[in-house]
Design an enzyme around this catalytic site. Structure first.
Site, PDB file in Angstrom:
ATOM      1  N   LYS A  22       0.842  -1.212   0.000  1.00 19.39           N
ATOM      2  CA  LYS A  22       0.000   0.000   0.000  1.00 19.39           C
ATOM      3  C   LYS A  22       0.872   1.254   0.000  1.00 19.39           C
ATOM      4  O   LYS A  22       0.651   2.174  -0.793  1.00 19.39           O
ATOM      5  CB  LYS A  22      -0.886  -0.001   1.240  1.00 19.39           C
ATOM      6  N   ASN A  23       1.871   1.308   0.869  1.00 20.10           N
ATOM      7  CA  ASN A  23       2.626   2.547   1.032  1.00 20.10           C
ATOM      8  C   ASN A  23       3.649   2.776  -0.076  1.00 20.10           C
ATOM      9  O   ASN A  23       4.285   3.837  -0.095  1.00 20.10           O
ATOM     10  CB  ASN A  23       3.276   2.584   2.421  1.00 20.10           C
ATOM     11  N   ARG A 122       0.422  14.232  13.092  1.00 21.34           N
ATOM     12  CA  ARG A 122       0.807  14.064  11.683  1.00 21.34           C
ATOM     13  C   ARG A 122       1.154  15.398  10.996  1.00 21.34           C
ATOM     14  O   ARG A 122       0.506  15.813  10.050  1.00 21.34           O
ATOM     15  CB  ARG A 122      -0.281  13.326  10.898  1.00 21.34           C
ATOM     16  N   PRO A 123       2.122  16.153  11.494  1.00 24.72           N
ATOM     17  CA  PRO A 123       2.483  17.433  10.873  1.00 24.72           C
ATOM     18  C   PRO A 123       3.065  17.259   9.467  1.00 24.72           C
ATOM     19  O   PRO A 123       3.434  16.147   9.074  1.00 24.72           O
ATOM     20  CB  PRO A 123       3.551  17.980  11.820  1.00 24.72           C
ATOM     21  N   ASP A 125       5.382  19.833   8.296  1.00 25.30           N
ATOM     22  CA  ASP A 125       6.397  20.901   8.214  1.00 25.30           C
ATOM     23  C   ASP A 125       7.603  20.494   7.371  1.00 25.30           C
ATOM     24  O   ASP A 125       8.178  21.313   6.650  1.00 25.30           O
ATOM     25  CB  ASP A 125       6.849  21.317   9.614  1.00 25.30           C
ATOM     26  N   ARG A 400      -8.738  -0.174   4.579  1.00 23.84           N
ATOM     27  CA  ARG A 400      -7.848   0.814   3.967  1.00 23.84           C
ATOM     28  C   ARG A 400      -6.521   0.165   3.583  1.00 23.84           C
ATOM     29  O   ARG A 400      -5.891   0.557   2.614  1.00 23.84           O
ATOM     30  CB  ARG A 400      -7.565   1.957   4.945  1.00 23.84           C
TER      31      ARG A 400
HETATM   32  C1  EPZ Z   1       4.057   6.966   6.505  1.00 20.61           C
HETATM   33  O1  EPZ Z   1       3.333   8.033   7.092  1.00 20.61           O
HETATM   34  C2  EPZ Z   1       3.098   5.796   6.449  1.00 20.61           C
HETATM   35  N1  EPZ Z   1       1.965   6.137   5.594  1.00 20.61           N
HETATM   36  C3  EPZ Z   1       2.612   5.457   7.852  1.00 20.61           C
HETATM   37  O2  EPZ Z   1       1.861   4.267   7.741  1.00 20.61           O
HETATM   38  C4  EPZ Z   1       3.824   5.146   8.734  1.00 20.61           C
HETATM   39  O3  EPZ Z   1       3.380   4.987  10.062  1.00 20.61           O
HETATM   40  C5  EPZ Z   1       4.842   6.288   8.680  1.00 20.61           C
HETATM   41  O4  EPZ Z   1       5.184   6.584   7.312  1.00 20.61           O
HETATM   42  C6  EPZ Z   1       6.125   5.946   9.413  1.00 20.61           C
HETATM   43  O5  EPZ Z   1       6.714   4.807   8.824  1.00 20.61           O
HETATM   44  C7  EPZ Z   1       2.142   6.044   4.248  1.00 20.61           C
HETATM   45  O6  EPZ Z   1       3.215   5.696   3.771  1.00 20.61           O
HETATM   46  C8  EPZ Z   1       0.950   6.373   3.402  1.00 20.61           C
HETATM   47  P1  EPZ Z   1       6.368  10.121   8.479  1.00 20.61           P
HETATM   48  P2  EPZ Z   1       3.969   9.519   7.094  1.00 20.61           P
HETATM   49  O7  EPZ Z   1       6.340  11.404   7.746  1.00 20.61           O
HETATM   50  O8  EPZ Z   1       4.725   9.751   5.851  1.00 20.61           O
HETATM   51  C9  EPZ Z   1       6.946  13.260  11.941  1.00 20.61           C
HETATM   52  C10 EPZ Z   1       0.075   2.844   7.930  1.00 20.61           C
HETATM   53  O9  EPZ Z   1      -0.173   2.216   8.960  1.00 20.61           O
HETATM   54  N2  EPZ Z   1       6.813  14.254  10.859  1.00 20.61           N
HETATM   55  O10 EPZ Z   1       7.460   9.134   8.192  1.00 20.61           O
HETATM   56  O11 EPZ Z   1       2.908  10.456   7.477  1.00 20.61           O
HETATM   57  C11 EPZ Z   1       5.658  12.518  12.194  1.00 20.61           C
HETATM   58  O12 EPZ Z   1       4.830  13.222  13.109  1.00 20.61           O
HETATM   59  C12 EPZ Z   1       0.458   4.294   8.027  1.00 20.61           C
HETATM   60  O13 EPZ Z   1       0.166   2.357   6.762  1.00 20.61           O
HETATM   61  C13 EPZ Z   1       7.108  15.584  11.140  1.00 20.61           C
HETATM   62  O14 EPZ Z   1       7.442  15.931  12.272  1.00 20.61           O
HETATM   63  O15 EPZ Z   1       4.984   9.383   8.327  1.00 20.61           O
HETATM   64  C14 EPZ Z   1       6.131  11.218  12.765  1.00 20.61           C
HETATM   65  O16 EPZ Z   1       6.379  11.385  14.136  1.00 20.61           O
HETATM   66  C15 EPZ Z   1       0.109   4.873   9.379  1.00 20.61           C
HETATM   67  N3  EPZ Z   1       6.984  16.492  10.139  1.00 20.61           N
HETATM   68  C16 EPZ Z   1       7.464  10.975  12.046  1.00 20.61           C
HETATM   69  O17 EPZ Z   1       7.877  12.246  11.533  1.00 20.61           O
HETATM   70  C17 EPZ Z   1       6.612  16.141   8.866  1.00 20.61           C
HETATM   71  O18 EPZ Z   1       6.547  17.013   7.978  1.00 20.61           O
HETATM   72  C18 EPZ Z   1       7.384  10.013  10.892  1.00 20.61           C
HETATM   73  O19 EPZ Z   1       6.350  10.442  10.037  1.00 20.61           O
HETATM   74  C19 EPZ Z   1       6.319  14.792   8.610  1.00 20.61           C
HETATM   75  C20 EPZ Z   1       6.436  13.863   9.618  1.00 20.61           C
END
Ligand code: EPZ
Length: 421
Positions: A22-23, A122-123, A125, A400
């Site tokens: 999916k991802n 889920r920011p 930034d 999903r």
């Molecule tokens: C992806 O989400 C996945 N979703 C999530 O899977 C997964 O939990 C996550 O990566 C971590 O592996 C998809 O790929 C569609 P991140 P994403 O940006 O990209 C912080 C599932 O179960 N962060 O890697 O949103 C954030 O808050 C889903 O399939 C910032 O601070 O995750 C988190 O603590 C749930 N600023 C960490 O980084 C930003 O701009 C990792 O988030 C972006 C993220």
């Protein structure tokens, strides 16, 4: 609304096939629809709600998409739509992936600000910062992100936040950088298997990317990307979920279509807990000859233990002999499933970003609720291991990210019925 009725006490035995990731397919479909000049054909696409939601977003932008069996035919956008509307983005955070490609291809984008969800704020930034590094002007107004740039210019950047690398921001910026002028170096890039798969897809479209699989990605901008034919990797988290399902029911399952390289940390922790994994070229056989042992798990970005497997391994450790500690370091609020497991007789205590799990001899079925797709998955696994009947509501979360989960599990001995409310 639909519910799953899970009658417990079944051992899973037989082969469970893993679907496409999916991802990986979500960002790859975005790249095909927005960045490519020409039709792309994607194979091994899982039939998921998120894939259908993304299709609606991309068709809203002007792409033409056909889904036949597990193949997506994507004809890129043929006019200047550049807005991803609120009612679609709120359904799926991954819609944010259109931001970087739209700015790179059309010079502008308007994307609804994605909301938070059950697992945390889920920011975005890092997404915004990365695009600003490439020269985009980004403004957030009335719940929308407006981004524009005459043209993007490659540069060096460091894209890791307080919780480590960002999968989404790495995908967004890497896609935008493929059509930027000059060279972009992303340090602190995410290394998840689906990020490497996206990078390989972009390369197949004609992008010039070095460092795939490492935390330093070098992207030399090109003038144009062509459509291509590509097979998406299998889903590491779905595979890990089935491995846990086999272990928690003390069954004997063969999880087909996964490699040890895709799930290094999952394999290591599952074996540390006493489960046996016998690998061959096509997958892995999961048996649990002895007691499951209590272990400590800390989630981390790849190649660490994935946060998307935290709920599932918690479910397995509920039945361990001894105590386990799980530290959730990626999505700090991601423990809602603990309360639902406790309703089934588990003994889990939360303390800040940690969960302390005291193993219990058995779980008992109960009415429980899915709060996100991985929480839903662990409640299905726990329901199969429990005595009695478990009724899982809000099954839409599961759909999903898991293709026909009850069909795959019933094929190996589970007793799960889907009912409409
Ligand atoms: C992806 O989400 C996945 N979703 C999530 O899977 C997964 O939990 C996550 O990566 C971590 O592996 C998809 O790929 C569609 P991140 P994403 O940006 O990209 C912080 C599932 O179960 N962060 O890697 O949103 C954030 O808050 C889903 O399939 C910032 O601070 O995750 C988190 O603590 C749930 N600023 C960490 O980084 C930003 O701009 C990792 O988030 C972006 C993220």
């Amino acid at each position: 609304m639909e519910r799953l009725i899970i009658r417990g006490g079944t051992k899973l035995e037989g082969t469970i096939p893993v679907s496409g990731c999916k991802n990986a397919v979500l960002p790859i479909a975005v790249a095909a629809a927005i960045l490519g000049d020409g039709v792309s054909v994607l194979h091994n696409v899982p039939n998921l709600t998120d894939v259908r939601t993304l299709r609606a977003v991309l068709e809203g932008l002007g792409a033409t998409i056909k889904l036949k069996d597990s193949t997506l035919y994507i004809e890129p956008i043929n006019h200047l739509e550049y807005e991803a509307p609120y009612d679609l983005v709120r359904k799926m955070r991954a819609s944010i992936y259109v931001l970087g490609p739209l700015v790179a291809k059309l010079g502008k984008a308007k994307v609804s600000f994605p909301g938070g969800c059950a697992i945390g704020p889920r920011p975005i930034d890092l997404h915004i910062r990365g695009l600003e590094h490439l020269g985009a002007e980004v403004v957030v107004q009335e719940g929308y992100i407006y981004a524009q740039a005459e043209h993007l210019v490659g540069t060096e950047m460091y894209l890791t936040g307080q919780h480590g690398p960002s999968v989404g921001a790495t995908a967004n910026v890497m896609m935008a950088a493929t059509l930027a002028q000059g060279t972009t170096v992303i340090r602190g890039a995410a290394r998840e298997p689906h990020i490497s798969d996206l990078a390989r897809f972009l390369s197949a479209m004609g992008a010039d990317i070095d460092g795939i699989g490492t935390s330093v990605l070098t992207i030399r901008g090109v003038k144009q990307l062509r459509g291509t034919e590509y097979t998406v990797i299998s889903d590491d988290i779905e595979a890990g979920t089935f491995i846990v399902a086999g272990a928690i029911t003390r069954g004997d399952v063969y999880v087909k279509g996964i490699t040890p390289q895709q799930i290094p940390a999952i394999s290591e922790k599952i074996v540390e807990a006493g489960v046996e994994l016998d690998w061959d070229d096509n997958g892995v056989r999961v048996t649990t000859p002895r007691e499951i042992r209590g272990i400590d798990v800390a989630t981390a970005p790849f190649p660490g233990f994935p946060t998307d497997m935290q709920a599932q391994i918690m479910g397995m450790l509920c039945l361990a002999s001894g105590t386990s500690i799980i530290s959730e370091n990626v999505h700090t609020d991601r423990f809602i499933h603990a309360a639902e497991l406790n309703r089934m007789g588990a003994d889990i205590m939360l303390d800040g970003g940690k969960a302390i799990i005291n193993g219990v001899p058995g779980l008992s079925g109960a009415p429980v609720m899915a709060s996100d797709l991985r929480a839903g998955a662990v409640l299905v696994a726990a329901g199969m291991a429990a005595s009695g009947e478990t009724v899982l509501s809000r099954v839409y979360h599961l759909d999903r990210g898991y293709e026909a989960i009850e069909k795959k599990l019933n094929n190996v001995g589970a007793n799960i019925t889907r009912v409409k409310d």
